[in-house]
Design a protein around this motif. Structure first.
Motif, PDB file in Angstrom:
ATOM      1  N   ASN A 206      -6.469   0.842  -1.230  1.00 14.22           N
ATOM      2  CA  ASN A 206      -5.492   1.817  -0.752  1.00 14.22           C
ATOM      3  C   ASN A 206      -5.567   1.925   0.616  1.00 14.22           C
ATOM      4  OD1 ASN A 206      -8.053   3.694   0.144  1.00 14.22           O
ATOM      5  ND2 ASN A 206      -8.650   3.589  -2.117  1.00 14.22           N
ATOM      6  N   VAL A 207      -4.470   2.803   1.127  1.00 11.39           N
ATOM      7  CA  VAL A 207      -4.164   2.995   2.595  1.00 11.39           C
ATOM      8  C   VAL A 207      -5.400   3.637   3.458  1.00 11.39           C
ATOM      9  CG1 VAL A 207      -2.723   4.518   4.201  1.00 11.39           C
ATOM     10  CG2 VAL A 207      -1.738   3.708   2.211  1.00 11.39           C
ATOM     11  N   TRP A 208      -6.446   4.394   2.824  1.00 15.99           N
ATOM     12  CA  TRP A 208      -7.508   4.928   3.509  1.00 15.99           C
ATOM     13  C   TRP A 208      -8.674   4.105   3.723  1.00 15.99           C
ATOM     14  CZ3 TRP A 208      -5.767   8.768   5.796  1.00 15.99           C
ATOM     15  CH2 TRP A 208      -4.456   9.609   5.084  1.00 15.99           C
ATOM     16  N   SER A 209      -8.758   3.101   2.758  1.00 15.74           N
ATOM     17  CA  SER A 209      -9.783   1.966   3.160  1.00 15.74           C
ATOM     18  C   SER A 209      -9.388   0.886   4.029  1.00 15.74           C
ATOM     19  CB  SER A 209     -10.320   1.318   1.848  1.00 15.74           C
ATOM     20  OG  SER A 209      -8.828   0.783   1.080  1.00 15.74           O
ATOM     21  N   PHE A 210      -7.970   0.805   3.979  1.00 16.89           N
ATOM     22  CA  PHE A 210      -7.085  -0.233   4.873  1.00 16.89           C
ATOM     23  C   PHE A 210      -7.410   0.389   6.497  1.00 16.89           C
ATOM     24  CE2 PHE A 210      -3.454  -1.500   7.630  1.00 16.89           C
ATOM     25  CZ  PHE A 210      -3.748  -2.778   7.518  1.00 16.89           C
ATOM     26  N   PHE A 211      -7.143   2.009   6.414  1.00 17.59           N
ATOM     27  CA  PHE A 211      -7.414   2.609   7.852  1.00 17.59           C
ATOM     28  C   PHE A 211      -8.826   2.345   8.249  1.00 17.59           C
ATOM     29  CE2 PHE A 211      -4.011   5.978   7.453  1.00 17.59           C
ATOM     30  CZ  PHE A 211      -2.948   4.875   7.470  1.00 17.59           C
ATOM     31  N   ILE A 212      -9.941   2.633   7.516  1.00 16.93           N
ATOM     32  CA  ILE A 212     -11.414   2.466   8.104  1.00 16.93           C
ATOM     33  C   ILE A 212     -11.521   1.074   8.560  1.00 16.93           C
ATOM     34  CG2 ILE A 212     -13.593   2.457   7.090  1.00 16.93           C
ATOM     35  CD1 ILE A 212     -12.730   4.581   5.354  1.00 16.93           C
ATOM     36  N   LEU A 213     -11.069  -0.146   7.915  1.00 13.61           N
ATOM     37  CA  LEU A 213     -11.295  -1.425   8.147  1.00 13.61           C
ATOM     38  C   LEU A 213     -10.513  -1.713   9.811  1.00 13.61           C
ATOM     39  CD1 LEU A 213     -11.139  -3.038   4.783  1.00 13.61           C
ATOM     40  CD2 LEU A 213     -13.049  -2.990   6.250  1.00 13.61           C
TER      41      LEU A 213
ATOM     42  N   LEU B  22       0.854  -1.079  -0.022  1.00 14.11           N
ATOM     43  CA  LEU B  22       0.019  -0.208   0.124  1.00 14.11           C
ATOM     44  C   LEU B  22       1.071   1.315   0.041  1.00 14.11           C
ATOM     45  CD1 LEU B  22      -2.907  -1.054   2.522  1.00 14.11           C
ATOM     46  CD2 LEU B  22      -2.967  -1.064   0.103  1.00 14.11           C
ATOM     47  N   ALA B  23       1.840   1.431   0.704  1.00 20.42           N
ATOM     48  CA  ALA B  23       2.806   2.587   0.932  1.00 20.42           C
ATOM     49  C   ALA B  23       4.191   2.198   0.941  1.00 20.42           C
ATOM     50  CB  ALA B  23       2.181   3.333   2.047  1.00 20.42           C
ATOM     51  N   PRO B  24       4.848   1.595  -0.294  1.00 21.03           N
ATOM     52  CA  PRO B  24       6.303   1.309   0.008  1.00 21.03           C
ATOM     53  C   PRO B  24       7.106   2.402   0.222  1.00 21.03           C
ATOM     54  CG  PRO B  24       5.463   1.127  -2.180  1.00 21.03           C
ATOM     55  CD  PRO B  24       4.203   1.373  -1.401  1.00 21.03           C
ATOM     56  N   ASP B  25       6.796   3.611  -0.107  1.00 22.30           N
ATOM     57  CA  ASP B  25       7.675   4.761  -0.214  1.00 22.30           C
ATOM     58  C   ASP B  25       7.451   5.518   1.178  1.00 22.30           C
ATOM     59  OD1 ASP B  25       8.503   4.373  -2.770  1.00 22.30           O
ATOM     60  OD2 ASP B  25       7.019   5.509  -3.708  1.00 22.30           O
ATOM     61  N   ASN B  26       6.567   5.457   1.883  1.00 17.84           N
ATOM     62  CA  ASN B  26       6.464   6.050   3.173  1.00 17.84           C
ATOM     63  C   ASN B  26       5.754   5.369   4.186  1.00 17.84           C
ATOM     64  OD1 ASN B  26       4.004   6.316   1.818  1.00 17.84           O
ATOM     65  ND2 ASN B  26       3.614   8.149   2.365  1.00 17.84           N
ATOM     66  N   TYR B  27       6.284   3.906   4.055  1.00 17.98           N
ATOM     67  CA  TYR B  27       5.406   3.158   5.129  1.00 17.98           C
ATOM     68  C   TYR B  27       5.803   3.285   6.479  1.00 17.98           C
ATOM     69  CZ  TYR B  27       9.795   0.848   6.223  1.00 17.98           C
ATOM     70  OH  TYR B  27      11.073   0.118   6.836  1.00 17.98           O
ATOM     71  N   GLU B  28       6.655   4.083   6.884  1.00 16.52           N
ATOM     72  CA  GLU B  28       7.013   4.264   8.508  1.00 16.52           C
ATOM     73  C   GLU B  28       5.915   5.373   8.646  1.00 16.52           C
ATOM     74  OE1 GLU B  28      10.993   5.487   8.165  1.00 16.52           O
ATOM     75  OE2 GLU B  28      11.731   3.504   8.953  1.00 16.52           O
ATOM     76  N   GLN B  29       5.910   6.429   8.062  1.00 14.67           N
ATOM     77  CA  GLN B  29       4.660   7.366   8.476  1.00 14.67           C
ATOM     78  C   GLN B  29       3.292   6.727   8.310  1.00 14.67           C
ATOM     79  OE1 GLN B  29       7.230   7.531   6.161  1.00 14.67           O
ATOM     80  NE2 GLN B  29       8.160   9.629   5.826  1.00 14.67           N
ATOM     81  N   MET B  30       3.113   5.993   7.286  1.00 11.22           N
ATOM     82  CA  MET B  30       1.739   5.220   7.512  1.00 11.22           C
ATOM     83  C   MET B  30       1.340   4.502   8.630  1.00 11.22           C
ATOM     84  SD  MET B  30      -0.158   6.761   4.841  1.00 11.22           S
ATOM     85  CE  MET B  30       0.934   8.075   5.277  1.00 11.22           C
ATOM     86  N   MET B  31       2.573   3.691   9.062  1.00 12.12           N
ATOM     87  CA  MET B  31       2.402   2.931  10.189  1.00 12.12           C
ATOM     88  C   MET B  31       1.961   3.683  11.320  1.00 12.12           C
ATOM     89  SD  MET B  31       2.337  -0.512   9.876  1.00 12.12           S
ATOM     90  CE  MET B  31       3.203  -0.785  11.614  1.00 12.12           C
TER      91      MET B  31
END
Length: 427
Positions: free
Chosen positions: A317-324, A258-267
């Motif tokens: 995407n990241v946002w749908s993952f966040f909701i779930l 989902l976010a290989p370039d900024n996975y730390e921030q997304m985590m």
């Protein structure tokens, strides 16, 4: 809210609560930071990050036969205290091993630190029974759930912030400080001898192989005699699979999909969202703990979280993952508070250590097996989507099993309470 304040007026529980909080922080923050350190250093080899998580769970299988016995036979306050001091010393050794960049030594120290830390929780939980009344157990379980929520909320953020600011050494130094604080809280407690030593005074000379084996078997016999305990423990085996998968899955799906370039921030953002959802669920569930049947709360939480995590595999995407994940986080407290409020009610205080001594290894056995399979099979055989389907499916399976078994125990408990109330009514 008044019930929470009433529980915190108990000085021993307050100190025990903060000791557990800081000790848990010491075991989680550094491990989380270390996983990011390994993902940065060995980005093409996720095996190392999984191995670090294994060093957190695998030690349970090495010490499980001692953990519960010592919590029931030795001074529970001293066990918790020594755990904290030894873990603080191992943090110093870990900092030296990281400076030497000697990976085998690093993993050995991680293993030892985790093994020592496994003795803290049974002693801590056994003392809770002695400092609170039965009516306050569910409230304590709710507070413990909130502690877990705070770690979900701030854990990743603190770990990543410290790792970015002062590196992995700073994260381990933070661990050391939390263990010292926990030890100071434990030292300041004034606990009655019958709480610290419910089975009388013993020394290490008394803890022989025959006695350890006898106590360990007695814990199994005690569990076997209670169908409710057996039902709950079956669930703990599958919870181990869930916890093992969730310890690495969010980082993997961010880094590799989902976010290989900024996975730390997304985590970090996911940790905040997940923590807020669990904290909100904890507050709601704590208020409802005395108003709904525990079995209904557990089953509902299992189904909602299981379905949500299963659909995470399909998140585009990241946002749908966040909701779930947020929906899953909101429902998880229903499970934890339900089980956490039930166990102290049905387990004899003199046997709590030995019961915990069986629950932890059963949970960690499946936890460790799951991480071992992930280390070997991901990503060549298992995809990250498959991991979410397995974890979500396990929760749904436990939900179905509990739906068929737990409600009748709730009804039995209600009937017993009514009988007790009738006996108290003057005739």
């Amino acid at each position: 809210m008044q019930e929470f304040l009433k529980v915190f007026q108990n000085k021993n529980f307050r100190k025990l609560f903060f000791a557990g909080f800081t000790s848990m922080m010491g075991s989680i923050i550094g491990v989380t930071a270390f996983m990011f350190y390994l993902l940065d250093k060995f980005g093409e080899q996720p095996f190392y990050a999984t191995l670090a998580e294994l060093m957190y769970s695998l030690p349970t299988l090495a010490v499980f036969f001692l953990v519960g016995v010592l919590a029931d036979r030795m001074d529970r306050q001293k066990i918790a205290l020594y755990c904290d001091w030894i873990c603080a010393g191992l943090c110093l050794l870990l900092m030296g091993a990281i400076w030497l960049d000697w990976m085998p030594l690093i993993f050995v120290i991680l293993f030892l630190r985790s093994a020592v830390g496994k003795f803290f929780h049974p002693a801590d939980q056994a003392m809770v029974q002695g400092v609170l009344s039965k009516e306050e157990y569910a409230i304590a379980a709710g507070l413990n759930q909130m502690v877990g929520s705070l770690f979900m909320l701030f854990g990743n953020m603190i770990a990543i912030f410290i790792y970015w600011s002062v590196g992995i050494q700073g994260a381990i130094a933070f661990d050391l400080l939390t263990y010292v604080l926990s030890a100071l809280f434990i030292m300041s407690m004034k606990v009655n001898e019958d709480v610290r030593l419910p089975n009388g005074q013993h020394t290490f000379k008394d803890i022989r192989v025959k006695m350890v084996w006898k106590d360990f078997v007695s814990g199994f016999v005690y569990i076997k005699q209670s169908k409710l305990l057996l039902s709950l423990i079956f669930g703990f085996f599958l919870f181990g699979i869930v916890n093992g998968g969730l310890s690495v899955m969010p980082a993997f799906i961010m880094k590799y999909k989902l976010a290989p370039d900024n996975y730390e921030q997304m985590m970090m953002w996911m940790g905040i969202l997940f923590g807020v959802s669990i904290l909100s669920g904890s507050v709601l569930c704590s208020m409802l703990a005395k108003k709904i049947r525990l079995s209904y709360a557990i089953v509902l939480g299992l189904f909602v979280s299981g379905v949500s995590l299963s659909f995470c595999a399909l998140a585009p995407n990241v946002w749908s993952f966040f909701i779930l994940t947020g929906l899953a986080g909101f429902s998880i407290p229903l499970i934890n508070i339900g089980i956490g409020g039930w166990l102290p009610k049905i387990v004899d205080p003199k046997m709590m250590g030995r019961v915990q001594g069986w629950i932890s290894p059963i949970n960690m056995l499946s936890h460790t097996m799951t991480l071992g399979l992930i280390a070997v099979l991901f990503p060549k055989v298992l995809t990250v989507e498959m991991l979410f389907w397995v974890v979500g499916g396990c929760l749904i399976v436990v939900g179905l099993f509990y739906m068929l078994t737990l409600p009748k125990y709730d009804l039995d408990e209600e009937e017993n309470n009514k009988e007790l109330q009738l006996e108290k009514v003057p005739g």
